[in-house]
Write an enzyme that holds these catalytic residues in place. Structure first.
Site, short mmCIF file in Angstrom:
data_model
loop_
_atom_site.label_atom_id
_atom_site.label_comp_id
_atom_site.label_asym_id
_atom_site.label_seq_id
_atom_site.Cartn_x
_atom_site.Cartn_y
_atom_site.Cartn_z
CG HIS A 16 -40.91 -6.69 -1.85
ND1 HIS A 16 -41.27 -7.99 -1.64
CD2 HIS A 16 -40.49 -6.22 -0.64
CE1 HIS A 16 -41.09 -8.29 -0.36
NE2 HIS A 16 -40.63 -7.24 0.26
CB CYS A 35 -44.39 -5.39 4.25
SG CYS A 35 -43.18 -6.21 5.30
CG HIS A 41 -39.65 -2.86 2.24
ND1 HIS A 41 -41.00 -2.90 1.98
CD2 HIS A 41 -39.27 -4.14 2.42
CE1 HIS A 41 -41.42 -4.16 2.04
NE2 HIS A 41 -40.40 -4.94 2.29
CG HIS A 43 -36.21 -7.64 1.72
ND1 HIS A 43 -36.23 -7.62 3.09
CD2 HIS A 43 -37.48 -7.39 1.32
CE1 HIS A 43 -37.46 -7.39 3.51
NE2 HIS A 43 -38.24 -7.22 2.46
CG ASP A 81 -28.75 -7.91 -8.60
OD1 ASP A 81 -29.06 -7.67 -7.42
OD2 ASP A 81 -27.59 -7.77 -9.05
CG HIS A 82 -29.03 -3.59 -8.04
ND1 HIS A 82 -28.41 -4.77 -7.70
CD2 HIS A 82 -28.40 -2.62 -7.34
CE1 HIS A 82 -27.43 -4.52 -6.85
NE2 HIS A 82 -27.41 -3.23 -6.60
CD GLU A 127 -39.13 -10.75 2.53
OE1 GLU A 127 -39.70 -10.18 1.60
OE2 GLU A 127 -39.75 -11.29 3.47
#
Ligand code: NI
Length: 138
Positions: A16, A35, A41, A43, A81-82, A127
């Site tokens: 995100h 950020c 980037h 997490h 996810d991903h 996170e």
């Protein structure tokens, strides 16, 4: 009757970027720091879903944990996810995909799927090892 809180943990990886399109680049970087980096980037997110209820006298369980797992995966994990949370997820497209906003959206998607007699109590979203948010639906 005893009321218990039961928690299922799930995990997802996603990318995100914290960025407010209505602000200048300068204000975005001043507010969000790294950020706000343009190329996103990632997490390793941990999602804890806590439900509340009374054990069924026939099973001893508040909810069948297999059912809870399927609900969480179908409504949230498989969707995130991903993925790139800024670009790939229609139900996050109205907001900046911070852990706060992800937790609120996850609550709305999970709460409506729970069986009768089981209430959603809390969404906890980690996170990083240092940062997490808790949401009680208020
Ligand atoms: Ni981040």
């Amino acid at each position: 009757m005893a009321i218990l809180h039961l928690t299922r943990k799930e995990h997802f990886n996603a990318a995100h970027r914290l960025w407010n399109p209505n602000w200048s680049e300068e204000k975005n970087y001043a507010t969000f720091g790294i950020c706000a980096n343009p190329h996103f980037h990632g997490h390793n997110f941990d999602l804890y879903v806590t439900v509340k209820g009374t054990p069924n006298p026939e099973t001893g369980c508040v909810i069948d944990l297999k059912i809870l797992k399927v609900i969480i995966r179908k409504t949230v994990i498989d969707e995130l996810d991903h993925k790139n949370l800024n670009l790939d997820v229609p139900w996050l497209s109205h907001c900046i995909p911070s852990i706060e906003n992800i937790a609120i959206a996850a609550w709305d998607r999970i709460a409506v799927e729970l069986p009768e007699g089981v209430q959603l109590h809390k969404i906890t979203l980690w996170e990083t090892i240092n940062n997490f948010v808790e949401y009680y639906g208020e």
